[in-house]
Design a protein around this motif. Structure first.
Motif, PDB file in Angstrom:
ATOM      1  N   SER A   9      40.791  26.844  31.422  1.00 53.42           N
ATOM      2  CA  SER A   9      41.809  27.504  31.330  1.00 53.42           C
ATOM      3  C   SER A   9      42.018  29.082  30.528  1.00 53.42           C
ATOM      4  O   SER A   9      42.048  28.783  29.569  1.00 53.42           O
ATOM      5  CB  SER A   9      43.336  26.826  31.083  1.00 53.42           C
TER       6      SER A   9
ATOM      7  N   THR B  99      35.618  22.742  45.673  1.00 56.39           N
ATOM      8  CA  THR B  99      36.284  22.953  44.323  1.00 56.39           C
ATOM      9  C   THR B  99      35.662  23.650  43.643  1.00 56.39           C
ATOM     10  O   THR B  99      34.186  23.711  43.540  1.00 56.39           O
ATOM     11  CB  THR B  99      36.474  21.725  43.680  1.00 56.39           C
ATOM     12  N   TYR B 100      35.937  24.564  43.148  1.00 56.40           N
ATOM     13  CA  TYR B 100      35.356  25.810  41.756  1.00 56.40           C
ATOM     14  C   TYR B 100      34.674  24.875  40.478  1.00 56.40           C
ATOM     15  O   TYR B 100      35.710  24.586  40.214  1.00 56.40           O
ATOM     16  CB  TYR B 100      35.988  27.417  42.250  1.00 56.40           C
ATOM     17  N   GLN B 101      33.715  25.523  40.456  1.00 57.74           N
ATOM     18  CA  GLN B 101      33.646  24.650  38.674  1.00 57.74           C
ATOM     19  C   GLN B 101      32.340  25.713  37.821  1.00 57.74           C
ATOM     20  O   GLN B 101      31.741  26.266  38.339  1.00 57.74           O
ATOM     21  CB  GLN B 101      32.734  23.433  39.269  1.00 57.74           C
TER      22      GLN B 101
ATOM     23  N   ILE C 130      33.816  33.947  44.956  1.00 60.69           N
ATOM     24  CA  ILE C 130      32.796  32.877  44.161  1.00 60.69           C
ATOM     25  C   ILE C 130      31.458  33.437  44.826  1.00 60.69           C
ATOM     26  O   ILE C 130      30.166  32.673  44.079  1.00 60.69           O
ATOM     27  CB  ILE C 130      33.756  31.030  44.934  1.00 60.69           C
TER      28      ILE C 130
ATOM     29  N   ALA D  70      44.723  31.752  34.649  1.00 59.80           N
ATOM     30  CA  ALA D  70      44.340  30.341  35.210  1.00 59.80           C
ATOM     31  C   ALA D  70      43.064  29.601  35.337  1.00 59.80           C
ATOM     32  O   ALA D  70      42.394  29.617  34.332  1.00 59.80           O
ATOM     33  CB  ALA D  70      43.438  31.555  36.676  1.00 59.80           C
TER      34      ALA D  70
ATOM     35  N   ILE E 110      38.805  33.813  35.456  1.00 58.82           N
ATOM     36  CA  ILE E 110      39.177  32.801  36.309  1.00 58.82           C
ATOM     37  C   ILE E 110      38.968  33.363  37.494  1.00 58.82           C
ATOM     38  O   ILE E 110      38.576  32.975  38.152  1.00 58.82           O
ATOM     39  CB  ILE E 110      39.845  31.559  35.569  1.00 58.82           C
ATOM     40  N   THR E 111      39.623  33.745  37.390  1.00 61.77           N
ATOM     41  CA  THR E 111      40.613  34.450  39.001  1.00 61.77           C
ATOM     42  C   THR E 111      40.161  35.268  39.300  1.00 61.77           C
ATOM     43  O   THR E 111      39.974  35.065  40.251  1.00 61.77           O
ATOM     44  CB  THR E 111      42.581  35.118  38.163  1.00 61.77           C
TER      45      THR E 111
ATOM     46  N   ARG F 100      29.829  24.982  42.494  1.00 62.52           N
ATOM     47  CA  ARG F 100      31.270  24.238  43.424  1.00 62.52           C
ATOM     48  C   ARG F 100      30.639  23.020  43.715  1.00 62.52           C
ATOM     49  O   ARG F 100      29.470  22.669  43.347  1.00 62.52           O
ATOM     50  CB  ARG F 100      31.272  25.499  44.751  1.00 62.52           C
TER      51      ARG F 100
ATOM     52  N   ILE G 155      39.598  26.567  36.426  1.00 57.94           N
ATOM     53  CA  ILE G 155      38.716  26.710  36.890  1.00 57.94           C
ATOM     54  C   ILE G 155      38.339  24.862  36.712  1.00 57.94           C
ATOM     55  O   ILE G 155      38.456  24.368  35.043  1.00 57.94           O
ATOM     56  CB  ILE G 155      38.019  27.286  37.113  1.00 57.94           C
TER      57      ILE G 155
ATOM     58  N   ASN H 179      37.512  32.325  40.709  1.00 60.38           N
ATOM     59  CA  ASN H 179      38.244  31.485  41.930  1.00 60.38           C
ATOM     60  C   ASN H 179      38.321  33.123  43.029  1.00 60.38           C
ATOM     61  O   ASN H 179      38.499  32.154  44.034  1.00 60.38           O
ATOM     62  CB  ASN H 179      39.405  31.990  41.486  1.00 60.38           C
ATOM     63  N   ASN H 180      38.430  33.732  43.125  1.00 56.75           N
ATOM     64  CA  ASN H 180      39.151  34.565  44.297  1.00 56.75           C
ATOM     65  C   ASN H 180      37.376  35.438  44.996  1.00 56.75           C
ATOM     66  O   ASN H 180      37.183  36.617  45.490  1.00 56.75           O
ATOM     67  CB  ASN H 180      39.732  36.303  43.702  1.00 56.75           C
TER      68      ASN H 180
END
Length: 203
Positions: free
Chosen positions: A154, A191-193, A123, A157, A116-117, A187, A159, A120-121
């Motif tokens: 999770s 918000t990322y999803q 996207i 991290a 997930i990290t 997203r 999301i 998030n980094n």
């Protein structure tokens, strides 16, 4: 007309922050979304190709493409713009229904195993592609529908995990304990999803 084949990565690169119209190109990729289980807008498909990139294709009406269909999309004066932060081909300025055709069925895209990290980094790299998260835990509700469709996932991290109100599994119990989760990256604004396609995406 004549259409120049492009990868999805090349089509995405045309977008530099402002809506534009493109024409004379084509893309070919595999549908990674699952209309049968309803966890995507009925006029949208998520398509991924060998470049490893994906994109949302927006039709003017409900489409007939299924998970695993390889499609050819001819692009004629279609918009390339974002909707709620997600890049899509088509939309209000483009109706692609008559410009997309089935190439073959029963194809697969192997999900990219990521953290997930990493999503998030990065996207923009993972948006509208199929990913696999290992040892991931759901929280934030008792069913997939959670609060207004949103729960949390999770692996250390976190999301957001989003389920539409039309998903066939929206009322299923939210899984407990660590799971391997396959999902499409998206997203909503900032918000990322992630969104699973069907209940089989959670193992």
């Amino acid at each position: 007309g004549t259409f120049t084949p492009k990868t999805i990565a090349e089509i995405r690169a045309f977008y530099t922050g402002s809506p534009l119209q493109i024409t004379g190109f084509s893309i070919e990729g595999v549908v990674i979304s699952d209309k049968a289980n309803g966890n995507i807008n009925s006029r949208n498909i998520a398509v991924q190709d060998a470049s490893g990139r994906g994109i949302i294709v927006r039709f003017g009406t409900n489409h007939s493409f299924n998970l695993g269909d390889k499609v050819l999309v001819n692009i004629t004066n279609d918009s390339l713009s974002t909707f709620n932060g997600v890049l899509q081909l088509g939309g209000s300025a483009g109706i692609l229904s008559s410009d997309a055709s089935l190439v073959s069925s029963g194809n697969t895209i192997t999900p990219t195993t990521v953290t997930i990290t990493a999503i998030n980094n990065n996207i923009d790299l993972y948006e509208s592609t199929l990913v696999k998260i290992v040892n991931a835990t759901f929280s934030g509700g008792t069913t997939y529908n959670g609060t207004s469709g949103t729960t949390s996932l999770s692996d250390g991290a976190s999301i957001a995990h989003y389920t539409t109100s039309a998903a066939t599994f929206k009322g299923d119990a939210l899984p407990s304990g660590p799971k391997t989760v396959t999902a499409i990256v998206g997203r909503f604004a900032m918000t990322y999803q992630l969104s699973i396609r069907n209940s089989s995406d959670v193992q």
